[in-house]
Each structure stands twice: as C-alpha cells, then as structure tokens.
Scaffold this motif. Structure first.
Motif, mmCIF file in Angstrom:
data_model
loop_
_atom_site.group_PDB
_atom_site.id
_atom_site.type_symbol
_atom_site.label_atom_id
_atom_site.label_comp_id
_atom_site.label_asym_id
_atom_site.label_seq_id
_atom_site.Cartn_x
_atom_site.Cartn_y
_atom_site.Cartn_z
ATOM 1 N N VAL A 114 0.855 -1.184 0.000
ATOM 2 C CA VAL A 114 0.000 0.000 0.000
ATOM 3 C C VAL A 114 0.895 1.239 0.000
ATOM 4 O O VAL A 114 1.889 1.292 0.738
ATOM 5 N N ASN A 115 0.543 2.198 -0.836
ATOM 6 C CA ASN A 115 1.319 3.439 -0.962
ATOM 7 C C ASN A 115 2.748 3.216 -1.434
ATOM 8 O O ASN A 115 3.674 3.861 -0.968
ATOM 9 N N GLU A 116 2.908 2.296 -2.360
ATOM 10 C CA GLU A 116 4.176 2.220 -3.085
ATOM 11 C C GLU A 116 4.079 3.307 -4.150
ATOM 12 O O GLU A 116 3.576 4.391 -3.873
ATOM 13 N N GLU A 117 4.486 3.030 -5.369
ATOM 14 C CA GLU A 117 4.314 4.039 -6.413
ATOM 15 C C GLU A 117 2.823 4.268 -6.690
ATOM 16 O O GLU A 117 2.389 5.373 -7.008
ATOM 17 N N ASP A 118 2.049 3.203 -6.555
ATOM 18 C CA ASP A 118 0.600 3.303 -6.660
ATOM 19 C C ASP A 118 -0.007 3.003 -5.293
ATOM 20 O O ASP A 118 0.657 2.472 -4.416
ATOM 21 N N HIS A 119 -1.300 3.350 -5.139
ATOM 22 C CA HIS A 119 -1.948 3.091 -3.848
ATOM 23 C C HIS A 119 -1.873 1.610 -3.485
ATOM 24 O O HIS A 119 -1.622 1.251 -2.354
ATOM 25 N N ILE A 120 -2.151 0.767 -4.478
ATOM 26 C CA ILE A 120 -2.214 -0.670 -4.213
ATOM 27 C C ILE A 120 -1.384 -1.431 -5.240
ATOM 28 O O ILE A 120 -1.503 -1.184 -6.438
ATOM 29 N N ARG A 121 -0.548 -2.320 -4.745
ATOM 30 C CA ARG A 121 0.161 -3.242 -5.627
ATOM 31 C C ARG A 121 -0.107 -4.637 -5.110
ATOM 32 O O ARG A 121 0.434 -5.038 -4.076
ATOM 33 N N ILE A 122 -0.961 -5.364 -5.826
ATOM 34 C CA ILE A 122 -1.283 -6.735 -5.430
ATOM 35 C C ILE A 122 -0.236 -7.647 -6.055
ATOM 36 O O ILE A 122 -0.006 -7.591 -7.250
ATOM 37 N N GLN A 123 0.392 -8.481 -5.220
ATOM 38 C CA GLN A 123 1.390 -9.394 -5.774
ATOM 39 C C GLN A 123 1.107 -10.826 -5.323
ATOM 40 O O GLN A 123 0.914 -11.065 -4.138
ATOM 41 N N CYS A 124 1.065 -11.741 -6.292
ATOM 42 C CA CYS A 124 0.871 -13.152 -5.962
ATOM 43 C C CYS A 124 2.009 -13.975 -6.529
ATOM 44 O O CYS A 124 2.447 -13.735 -7.649
ATOM 45 N N LEU A 125 2.485 -14.943 -5.758
ATOM 46 C CA LEU A 125 3.613 -15.770 -6.170
ATOM 47 C C LEU A 125 3.244 -17.243 -6.143
ATOM 48 O O LEU A 125 2.486 -17.666 -5.277
ATOM 49 N N SER A 126 3.777 -18.000 -7.091
ATOM 50 C CA SER A 126 3.575 -19.450 -7.098
ATOM 51 C C SER A 126 4.866 -20.115 -7.536
ATOM 52 O O SER A 126 5.633 -19.531 -8.295
ATOM 53 N N PRO A 127 5.082 -21.368 -7.086
ATOM 54 C CA PRO A 127 6.281 -22.075 -7.533
ATOM 55 C C PRO A 127 6.121 -22.584 -8.972
ATOM 56 O O PRO A 127 5.013 -22.888 -9.400
ATOM 57 N N GLY A 128 7.225 -22.656 -9.709
ATOM 58 C CA GLY A 128 7.184 -23.179 -11.077
ATOM 59 C C GLY A 128 6.416 -22.275 -12.022
ATOM 60 O O GLY A 128 6.171 -21.106 -11.743
ATOM 61 N N LEU A 129 6.046 -22.825 -13.160
ATOM 62 C CA LEU A 129 5.337 -22.049 -14.172
ATOM 63 C C LEU A 129 3.836 -22.198 -13.980
ATOM 64 O O LEU A 129 3.222 -23.164 -14.414
#
Lengths: 351, 180
Positions: A114-129
């Motif tokens: 929250v409050n990075e360059e934009d108000h919200i940056r949603i980030q999701c990570l998963s293993p592999g492709l």
C-alpha cells in the motif's frame, strides 16, 4: 502470525512445493497496480489520508483473507531489507515511499503493498510455471479489495496508474527462470533482443537494473495497455515454453559434447561451496547455480533441488545480518556466508 | 538533420545524455529511436533511468507537428485536482492523481503510443462497478466488425441477424444508463 516469522525464515512456505517445470522455472509472479479514485497518488498524499486509505484497503481484503498488516514506519531498515530480499516488498516501498505498508499472507504467496508508487500493488507468487493460476489468484484479491473502494478507472485508458508505463491493465506478469545452459553456450544474448521485440523484458533477479546473480533471470511483460490480461499471460507462457526448450537443448548439448568438463565445473563449484571460508555473494550465486545444474542433470543426487532458491536468499546481506543479530562489515559477511553454506550443505549430506 | 543511426531518414528525436559532466547528443529518426530507446531503457546503466528517458520522451511533444517553433506557451498546463503541472509530470515521469490523465489528455496520446507500442486503448479487465455497460459496448464494437465482414461477404441473412443483435444490445446499454 508475527513479524518474526516473515523475517526469520528464508524460504517462504509457498516455495516448499514444486510447481510445473520446476527444473528451469523457479517461480511465477503476477502484480496488479491499482489506485483509488478519491485520493491523490502516493507521492502527493497527506499523512491522514494515507492512514485512512491503509485502513480502508486492509479492512476490505481482511474480511476474506487472513493477512498481516506491517507498516514500514514500524520496521527497522534491516527488517525491511530482509523483506526485500524475499521479494515480499519492493526496494521503493522500503526506502522511498512515505506511509508505506504491506499486507502479507502466512505462506507469503500474497503481498499487497500500500502506498508504493501506486496506492495498491497486489502481488501473488507461485512455484514453477503457473501464471494462469497466479493471475486468477490476483484477480480474486482485486475483486475483494474493490468491494470496499472505488478504483481510478477510465474507459479508454483502463486502470489509471501513477506512471504511464503501468496504465491499462496495471499487470506485470513475470517468471523467475534459471538459465545456466543458455549462458554457458552463450545463446542468451541472441534470445534477449527477440524477446524484447515481442514486448517482454529480461532482467536480473532483483528487478530493474539488478544483476543476473546465479544465472537467474526475470522475464516480464513491458506493455500494459491494449492487450487483455489473459493475452499478456498467454504470450508470456508461450515465450517461456520456448526458452525452456532452448535451455533444455543447451543442457543436453553440453552433457553430450563436453560431459566431463561440465561435471568438472559442477563438482568444482560444489567443492568451493563445501570448503570455502570466505565467499562473496556473486561467487556463491555462481557456484549455487552450477550445483543446481548438476542436480538437474543428475551428477549430484544427495542434495535437494530447492537449495539454490533457499541459499540465494539466505546468503543475501540483509539475511546474514539478521542472523548475526546486527550489522556486519562486508568481510564479516563473506565469512558468515561461507559458514552458512557449509553448514547447510552438510545438513543435506547427512540426510 | 539526418538520423545518426540509419543515415537515411530525417532525425526527429534528440537525446542528450550527461555522464559525469560529459554530454553526448544523439539525433535519431523515430524508427531507430524506438530500437535504441529500448536498449537504453533496459540497460543496466544507473545514469540512465527510465525516469530520465521518459522525461526526454515527454519533452518532445509532437515531433510531427507542422507548426513552426513557438515561444513558450503563456498558459501553464495544470491538473485542477492536484495542481501538478505538465512540466512537473515530465520531470518526475509520474502523475499526481487520476485526474491528470484528463488534464493532459491531448499530450498523453503520443506518449502512450511510444511507451505502449502504439496502443492507447485499454482492452482488459473492467471494475465490477462500471463493468456491465462497458462489456456490452465492447461486444457491440465486435459485432459491428462482424457485420461489416458479413456485408462484404454478401451474407445478408447473417448480417441482418447481427444487426438485430446489435440493436438489442444497444437498447440494453440505454436502459442500464451507463455513466458515459
């Protein structure tokens, strides 16, 4: 859940499972940039508005998800650095943004800045492709947040972002990919321009401007406007499949034509890791990459594959200092790094 | 001036790079600049950040403009909501708020074209709160394309069918009373 957990463990629990194509693709990541209509972008935001916004965003999403809220002002610079090394927050959020905060899931597969360059940056990570699955996860989070707030959106331009390089979908899809074969056969330099012509970018492991430590690269989309999210992800997947095929044939060619040299290289690196008393980040990363290649090809079978991911993060300066319990001079770090790697590999051998 | 790279087309883009006080100038045509620009953007040179490059690009305004060079405009282009001026946006490479997109709309299209490979219109996800009518509008646009094709192929029955579909969707848009 507490701050300690995020800080003390190098390996996020989402990394414990192996995903598809795990021999080459380490992880998949999807990021969505969003802003709220009624507030100025973070660089012009006032303290009370920022507070109010953090509360609104976290309330909405915490109804559906179990997430821990960490405010940057409450963290030490070392703690922030560790979160950066784990890719849970960006260097920008840690160092530059005012009133920054992050919402983290327990397994660390979700991070909402929250409050990075934009108000919200949603980030999701998963293993592999697993880009499609990861996009779905990010979209669900996006919908949950939107239930409580009004996004800045324009019919023509799409989701409005602080920087025009993110406008439209606000989507950055990326994979972390290990390409020792293409480096050893010097083919990557020819592939990179082809990738950038397709609107995708190849970068080092810690993003923009960072070095490609340990032959690990990040490939992500450059364009965010004019293509749908599904198309962007689809295109990235097909590029990654092609790179995987090239990497596999490079590895086969190496194993077939200069097997003894490759084996020598792998075991020399293994020797360095198991015996050295002082080692720099760069050398450690290179040796770890060689050993991981040796595991993938089958030269080494008593070490688990996740060693590369784990030790790459564990031997970063922030983590070493976190373990040491205080600041370390560069040479002290190199000594600690060597000891840590030796210890960790010995543990593997005894298993 | 002729493009330094291809030495064929006229140079329409001018870059100045300053490293440790040493200035290098680069004059390129649009085609070469696009190729070179990419190199710069992703090079690991810390002196040449994306911000710098964006600043350079934005300053160009419209290179195709047939108007003669003008004196600096008297009226300062400014966003009413956050007071960010266009010049500030150029320097920072960042907008101050969502309304800046409207305030700098005319200047923005060429910038977006350059940054987003010619794309200026969003075709992806739409927030749920305005989703309904916008999805309908997109469907109508797609049907119109198919209608043209059907007419060109002289498949008039199909064309009539598509036309009816368009009409019913248009009615739906009106009844839902979208914001725009």
């Amino acid at each position: 859940m507490s701050l300690e957990k995020f800080i003390n463990q190098a390996v996020s629990s989402w990394m414990n499972n192996e995903g598809p194509q795990a021999d080459i693709v380490l992880s998949s990541r999807v990021r969505l940039a969003r802003n709220l209509e009624d507030y100025h972008f973070p660089s012009l935001l006032k303290a009370d508005q920022a507070e109010e916004m953090i509360a609104r965003i976290s309330e909405g999403v915490q109804e559906k998800y179990l997430l821990e809220l960490l405010k940057m002002e409450d963290l030490s610079s070392l703690q922030k650095r560790v979160l950066v090394e784990k890719h849970l927050i960006s260097p920008y959020l840690a160092d530059t943004s005012a009133y920054g905060a992050v919402l983290l899931s327990e397994s660390e597969d979700i991070s909402i800045m929250v409050n990075e360059e934009d108000h919200i940056r949603i980030q999701c990570l998963s293993p592999g492709l697993q880009l499609k699955e990861t996009l779905k996860k990010a979209n669900d989070l996006d919908d949950a947040i939107e239930a409580k707030v009004k996004y800045a959106f324009d019919e023509q331009r799409g989701y409005l972002t602080s920087c025009p390089t993110n406008v439209g979908t606000g989507l950055r899809a990326s994979v972390m990919i290990h390409l020792p074969g293409l480096i050893l056969t010097q083919q990557l330099n020819r592939i990179v321009p082809a990738i950038s012509q397709l609107g995708f970018v190849v970068r080092g492991i810690y993003g923009e401007g960072s070095e490609a430590l340990g032959n690990i690269f990040q490939i992500s989309n450059q364009l965010t406007l004019g293509k749908s999210e599904a198309d962007i992800v689809e295109d990235l997947i097909s590029i990654v499949h092609q790179i995987i095929a090239h990497e596999q044939s490079a590895r086969e060619a190496l194993a077939n034509t200069s097997s003894i040299r490759l084996e020598d290289k792998v075991f020399r690196s293994y020797g360095v890791l198991t015996n050295s008393r002082i080692i720099e980040t760069k050398e450690a990363a290179q040796c770890l990459s060689d050993v991981r290649l040796g595991i993938d090809i089958g030269y080494i079978d008593n070490v688990s594959r996740s060693i590369l991911n784990e030790l790459m993060i564990l031997t970063q300066p922030g983590f070493l200092q976190q373990y040491a319990g205080g600041p370390l001079r560069p040479e002290e770090r190199d000594i600690r790094r060597a000891a840590l790697i030796r210890e960790r590999l010995q543990l593997e051998e005894n298993c | 001036m002729i493009c330094q790279s291809c030495k064929e087309r006229p140079a329409s883009l001018h870059f100045t790079k300053a490293i440790n006080g040493e200035k290098t100038e680069l004059h390129l045509c649009e085609k070469c600049a696009q190729e070179k620009g990419e190199q710069y953007m992703f090079s690991e040179h810390p002196d040449f950040s994306i911000g710098n490059l964006l600043g350079g690009l934005f300053n160009l305004n419209t290179p195709f403009s047939s108007q003669p060079a003008q004196y600096p405009q008297q009226k300062v282009l400014k966003c009413d909501s956050c007071q960010t001026t266009f010049q500030q946006f150029v320097n920072r490479g960042k907008f101050g708020c969502a309304h800046c997109y409207e305030a700098f709309q005319d200047q923005l299209t060429p910038i977006l074209k350059r940054l987003q490979n010619g794309n200026t219109v969003h075709t992806g996800k739409i927030p749920a709160r305005i989703g309904g009518t916008l999805y309908l509008k997109r469907e109508i646009a797609e049907l119109r394309g198919r209608l043209q094709q059907a007419i060109a192929d002289e498949e008039f029955e199909l064309a009539a069918d598509i036309r009816d579909q368009i009409r019913s969707l248009e009615k739906k848009v009106l009844s839902e009373g979208g914001e725009s």
